[in-house]
Design a protein around this motif. Structure first.
Motif, PDB file in Angstrom:
ATOM      1  N   ARG A  48       0.833  -1.207   0.000  1.00  0.00           N
ATOM      2  CA  ARG A  48       0.000   0.000   0.000  1.00  0.00           C
ATOM      3  C   ARG A  48       0.868   1.257   0.000  1.00  0.00           C
ATOM      4  O   ARG A  48       0.586   2.215  -0.723  1.00  0.00           O
ATOM      5  CB  ARG A  48      -0.941   0.006   1.205  1.00  0.00           C
ATOM      6  N   LYS A  49       1.932   1.254   0.806  1.00  0.00           N
ATOM      7  CA  LYS A  49       2.829   2.412   0.846  1.00  0.00           C
ATOM      8  C   LYS A  49       3.559   2.580  -0.480  1.00  0.00           C
ATOM      9  O   LYS A  49       3.724   3.695  -0.971  1.00  0.00           O
ATOM     10  CB  LYS A  49       3.837   2.256   1.988  1.00  0.00           C
ATOM     11  N   ALA A  50       3.998   1.477  -1.074  1.00  0.00           N
ATOM     12  CA  ALA A  50       4.702   1.539  -2.358  1.00  0.00           C
ATOM     13  C   ALA A  50       3.770   2.022  -3.465  1.00  0.00           C
ATOM     14  O   ALA A  50       4.201   2.741  -4.370  1.00  0.00           O
ATOM     15  CB  ALA A  50       5.274   0.168  -2.704  1.00  0.00           C
ATOM     16  N   VAL A 122       1.166 -11.310  -9.364  1.00  0.00           N
ATOM     17  CA  VAL A 122       2.565 -11.027  -9.039  1.00  0.00           C
ATOM     18  C   VAL A 122       2.751  -9.527  -8.856  1.00  0.00           C
ATOM     19  O   VAL A 122       2.256  -8.736  -9.654  1.00  0.00           O
ATOM     20  CB  VAL A 122       3.523 -11.501 -10.160  1.00  0.00           C
ATOM     21  N   ILE A 123       3.491  -9.165  -7.811  1.00  0.00           N
ATOM     22  CA  ILE A 123       3.859  -7.767  -7.570  1.00  0.00           C
ATOM     23  C   ILE A 123       5.314  -7.731  -7.122  1.00  0.00           C
ATOM     24  O   ILE A 123       5.748  -8.590  -6.359  1.00  0.00           O
ATOM     25  CB  ILE A 123       2.958  -7.132  -6.492  1.00  0.00           C
ATOM     26  N   MET A 124       6.049  -6.729  -7.607  1.00  0.00           N
ATOM     27  CA  MET A 124       7.399  -6.493  -7.101  1.00  0.00           C
ATOM     28  C   MET A 124       7.396  -5.149  -6.383  1.00  0.00           C
ATOM     29  O   MET A 124       6.974  -4.137  -6.944  1.00  0.00           O
ATOM     30  CB  MET A 124       8.427  -6.467  -8.233  1.00  0.00           C
ATOM     31  N   ILE A 125       7.851  -5.166  -5.130  1.00  0.00           N
ATOM     32  CA  ILE A 125       7.928  -3.945  -4.326  1.00  0.00           C
ATOM     33  C   ILE A 125       9.347  -3.408  -4.449  1.00  0.00           C
ATOM     34  O   ILE A 125      10.303  -4.103  -4.103  1.00  0.00           O
ATOM     35  CB  ILE A 125       7.628  -4.215  -2.840  1.00  0.00           C
ATOM     36  N   LYS A 126       9.470  -2.187  -4.943  1.00  0.00           N
ATOM     37  CA  LYS A 126      10.787  -1.560  -5.058  1.00  0.00           C
ATOM     38  C   LYS A 126      11.076  -0.750  -3.796  1.00  0.00           C
ATOM     39  O   LYS A 126      10.161  -0.182  -3.202  1.00  0.00           O
ATOM     40  CB  LYS A 126      10.833  -0.648  -6.285  1.00  0.00           C
ATOM     41  N   PRO A 127      12.339  -0.685  -3.378  1.00  0.00           N
ATOM     42  CA  PRO A 127      12.672   0.111  -2.185  1.00  0.00           C
ATOM     43  C   PRO A 127      12.510   1.606  -2.448  1.00  0.00           C
ATOM     44  O   PRO A 127      12.710   2.076  -3.568  1.00  0.00           O
ATOM     45  CB  PRO A 127      14.135  -0.251  -1.910  1.00  0.00           C
ATOM     46  N   HIS A 128      12.146   2.340  -1.401  1.00  0.00           N
ATOM     47  CA  HIS A 128      11.984   3.791  -1.487  1.00  0.00           C
ATOM     48  C   HIS A 128      12.226   4.360  -0.094  1.00  0.00           C
ATOM     49  O   HIS A 128      11.867   3.744   0.905  1.00  0.00           O
ATOM     50  CB  HIS A 128      10.585   4.145  -1.995  1.00  0.00           C
ATOM     51  N   GLU A 129      12.798   5.545  -0.024  1.00  0.00           N
ATOM     52  CA  GLU A 129      13.190   6.123   1.268  1.00  0.00           C
ATOM     53  C   GLU A 129      12.006   6.441   2.173  1.00  0.00           C
ATOM     54  O   GLU A 129      12.149   6.426   3.395  1.00  0.00           O
ATOM     55  CB  GLU A 129      14.020   7.392   1.036  1.00  0.00           C
ATOM     56  N   ASP A 130      10.819   6.700   1.625  1.00  0.00           N
ATOM     57  CA  ASP A 130       9.673   7.076   2.447  1.00  0.00           C
ATOM     58  C   ASP A 130       9.095   5.921   3.266  1.00  0.00           C
ATOM     59  O   ASP A 130       8.413   6.152   4.254  1.00  0.00           O
ATOM     60  CB  ASP A 130       8.563   7.688   1.588  1.00  0.00           C
TER      61      ASP A 130
END
Length: 149
Positions: A48-50, A122-130
């Motif tokens: 959800r955040k991503a 399928v979902i890929m979650i990418k890193p993010h600073e937030d």
């Protein structure tokens, strides 16, 4: 047509969502490593955040393309997708590229967490600073899951 929408919404609210235990009855035989109930909730929260920051890759073709390009992230697969031929190559690709992956029980819940009305497998979650803290927790727990032989 405008009258149908409130009725459909009322029907959707009237149908109770299946619990984690009930969703386990519909899993594929290849759904390993399966995220625990607690980890599943954390993954949905991270998704959800991503989605707010547009840091998601959604769908087999898109996830496959970015795995091949070498993009890093956590891959989350739905354990109730049929036929399994649609996405059974994704875990092998993840293992080849040293990417962590895990299965969650429901493709409809996965789609809802991504902010879509449609289920997704399928979902890929990418890193993010937030949302780095949530991402790191999920990454640590998914990496600790035992890989199938």
């Amino acid at each position: 047509m405008a009258r149908e929408k409130p009725e459909a919404a009322a029907d959707a609210e009237a149908t109770p969502e299946r619990s984690y235990r009930e969703q386990l009855d519909f899993l594929n035989p290849i759904a390993q490593p399966l995220a625990s109930r607690k980890l599943t909730r954390k993954l949905y929260k991270c998704i959800r955040k991503a989605a707010k920051h547009k840091q998601l890759r959604r769908g087999v073709k898109e996830v496959q393309k970015f795995i091949n390009k070498g993009e890093k992230g956590i891959t989350v697969l739905a354990g109730d997708t049929l036929p399994i031929d649609v996405y059974c190559h994704i875990p092998i690709m993840c293992e080849d590229m040293s990417l962590p992956y895990a299965y969650v029980p429901s493709k409809s819940d996965l789609g809802v967490a991504a902010g879509s009305k449609r289920p997704t497998c399928v979902i890929m979650i990418k890193p993010h600073e937030d949302y780095q803290e949530t991402y790191d927790e999920c990454l640590e727990e998914v990496s600790a899951l035992p890989l199938p032989l």
